[in-house]
Enzyme design. Sequence first.
Site, mmCIF file in Angstrom:
data_model
loop_
_atom_site.group_PDB
_atom_site.id
_atom_site.type_symbol
_atom_site.label_atom_id
_atom_site.label_comp_id
_atom_site.label_asym_id
_atom_site.label_seq_id
_atom_site.Cartn_x
_atom_site.Cartn_y
_atom_site.Cartn_z
ATOM 1 N N ARG A 250 43.310 34.863 40.537
ATOM 2 C CA ARG A 250 42.985 34.660 39.119
ATOM 3 C C ARG A 250 41.521 34.253 39.013
ATOM 4 O O ARG A 250 41.152 33.130 39.367
ATOM 5 C CB ARG A 250 43.873 33.576 38.510
ATOM 6 C CG ARG A 250 45.354 33.858 38.625
ATOM 7 C CD ARG A 250 46.161 32.987 37.702
ATOM 8 N NE ARG A 250 46.076 33.518 36.362
ATOM 9 C CZ ARG A 250 46.796 34.536 35.910
ATOM 10 N NH1 ARG A 250 47.660 35.144 36.696
ATOM 11 N NH2 ARG A 250 46.659 34.962 34.672
ATOM 12 N N TYR B 95 31.336 21.797 46.570
ATOM 13 C CA TYR B 95 30.609 22.014 45.307
ATOM 14 C C TYR B 95 29.418 22.916 45.579
ATOM 15 O O TYR B 95 28.721 22.719 46.586
ATOM 16 C CB TYR B 95 30.095 20.685 44.739
ATOM 17 C CG TYR B 95 30.751 20.319 43.436
ATOM 18 C CD1 TYR B 95 30.678 21.176 42.342
ATOM 19 C CD2 TYR B 95 31.457 19.133 43.288
ATOM 20 C CE1 TYR B 95 31.287 20.864 41.143
ATOM 21 C CE2 TYR B 95 32.075 18.810 42.097
ATOM 22 C CZ TYR B 95 31.988 19.679 41.024
ATOM 23 O OH TYR B 95 32.594 19.367 39.854
ATOM 24 N N THR C 185 38.617 40.624 34.689
ATOM 25 C CA THR C 185 39.333 39.651 35.499
ATOM 26 C C THR C 185 39.585 40.313 36.852
ATOM 27 O O THR C 185 39.380 41.518 37.025
ATOM 28 C CB THR C 185 40.664 39.237 34.854
ATOM 29 O OG1 THR C 185 41.406 40.410 34.538
ATOM 30 C CG2 THR C 185 40.442 38.407 33.605
ATOM 31 N N GLU D 17 27.061 24.359 42.794
ATOM 32 C CA GLU D 17 26.419 24.786 41.539
ATOM 33 C C GLU D 17 25.140 25.550 41.854
ATOM 34 O O GLU D 17 24.342 25.133 42.688
ATOM 35 C CB GLU D 17 26.133 23.574 40.660
ATOM 36 C CG GLU D 17 27.414 22.977 40.107
ATOM 37 C CD GLU D 17 27.172 21.785 39.195
ATOM 38 O OE1 GLU D 17 26.017 21.481 38.896
ATOM 39 O OE2 GLU D 17 28.170 21.169 38.789
ATOM 40 N N ASP E 292 35.101 45.836 28.716
ATOM 41 C CA ASP E 292 36.035 44.840 29.256
ATOM 42 C C ASP E 292 37.167 45.620 29.921
ATOM 43 O O ASP E 292 38.086 46.106 29.261
ATOM 44 C CB ASP E 292 36.562 43.949 28.133
ATOM 45 C CG ASP E 292 37.468 42.843 28.671
ATOM 46 O OD1 ASP E 292 37.975 42.978 29.806
ATOM 47 O OD2 ASP E 292 37.674 41.848 27.944
ATOM 48 N N LYS F 118 44.503 41.514 37.795
ATOM 49 C CA LYS F 118 45.445 42.441 37.159
ATOM 50 C C LYS F 118 45.624 43.649 38.098
ATOM 51 O O LYS F 118 46.119 43.485 39.205
ATOM 52 C CB LYS F 118 44.965 42.799 35.762
ATOM 53 C CG LYS F 118 44.899 41.561 34.841
ATOM 54 C CD LYS F 118 44.547 41.882 33.429
ATOM 55 C CE LYS F 118 44.599 40.660 32.526
ATOM 56 N NZ LYS F 118 43.281 40.048 32.288
#
Length: 431
Positions: free
Chosen positions: A246, A65, A237, A67, A211, A240
């Site tokens: 991903r 973790y 992203t 954060e 984008d 692609k």
Amino acid sequence: MAVQPSDARRPAQTRPALAGADPELAALVDAEERLQADTLRLIPSENYVSAAVLEASGTVLQNKYSEGYPGKRYYEGQQVIDQVETLAVERAKALFGMDHANVQPYSGSPANLAVYMAFLEPGDTVLGMSLPMGGHLTHGWGVSATGTWFRGVRYGVRRDTGRIDLDEVRDLARAERPKLIFCGGTAVPRVIDFAGFAEIAREVGAVLVADVAHIAGLIAGGAHPSPAPYADVVSTTTHKTLRGPRGAMLLTRAEHARAVDRAVFPGLQGGPHNQTTAAIAVALKEAAGADFAAYAHQVVANARALGEELAARGFDLVSGGTDNHLLLADLTGKGVSGKVAAKALDRAGIVVNYNTVPYDPRKPFDPSGIRIGTPALTSRGIPSSEMGAVAQWIDLVVDAARTGDESTVSKVREEVRTMMDAYPAPGLPLA
Ligand code: DSN
């Protein structure tokens, strides 16, 4: 190059722990791997990651973790994770030429939502490309949170050219005074004029978000102009054309760094997916190499060649062709819907998605078009000289879909398998 019959491919040993613990799930992963090896994958937003990216995305980084951001975490034990994230951030900034990078968004939609959170109040206006014209849900489309919590106004493409009309965008921006303007989309086969959008955004005092999810790899490889000199925020992203895991990234000018970081965490997300961050770092390193520039240019060359071959067979391509990695074909003149054609192509081992075309009279769940892209086949090393065969298969199967000729579909399926055997996909140890 060793060519094996597809049924000789053998799984299991490559994932022994999984095969032992959960044979049912292991068999499904094996089956997906064979499917990806055996089919001609033409969905423009999909790709094959390298073995290195695959390895990085399945590591013990999963167990942590973290954060917060490097040097400012809410959990201890970040000695390594901070370095992983910093590596990804620095590589992203260098590759895309932006001041700041946030590599934590879980995927494209949360990344875009973070942009709204950074710059808008609920009810504020966003100008984006209409979804059925080629935009994305998160650019203010009605059924998305971005079109529900904010006021979405939309530009499209000209009916006669199939291209974005910046005069229309300017008129809309002047009339609607958006706080945010999105350029980019999911079915835009032409170069995006970032400079033109920036001029409009400046005139109306809007934040410009490019984008570039679909074309990030082309930008990295120099096969599409960069938004870096023009956009306030670049959203993308990573899976692609960029050929990473991903995930997603937001790149910004220095003055927007804090707002965007705060929107991603703690605004919208909790702990970043560190295994994904690591794999993004690997993909960014790969994308900075000379091989990747050659790949990006070949993606475009293949798409152009495929477009020409399809047009020669009477396919009606939106905007007449492509400048990038994707083609949008209106099948109205072929006498089948996009969905019927896409299903038949899938049976033939050619994977596309059905898609609306601009001014589509049909519904999105059974639209007039199919969307075709070359990133994945180019990752297999399939050259432009094979695009005639690919177009011929698409033509045969689309016609077979119209006439119900399943024997042609089966025949093409075998031919596709033979070609795929000749061009092994990266990252598929079982292929
Ligand atoms: N689903 C993506 C695509 O296929 O283009 C966009 O988010």
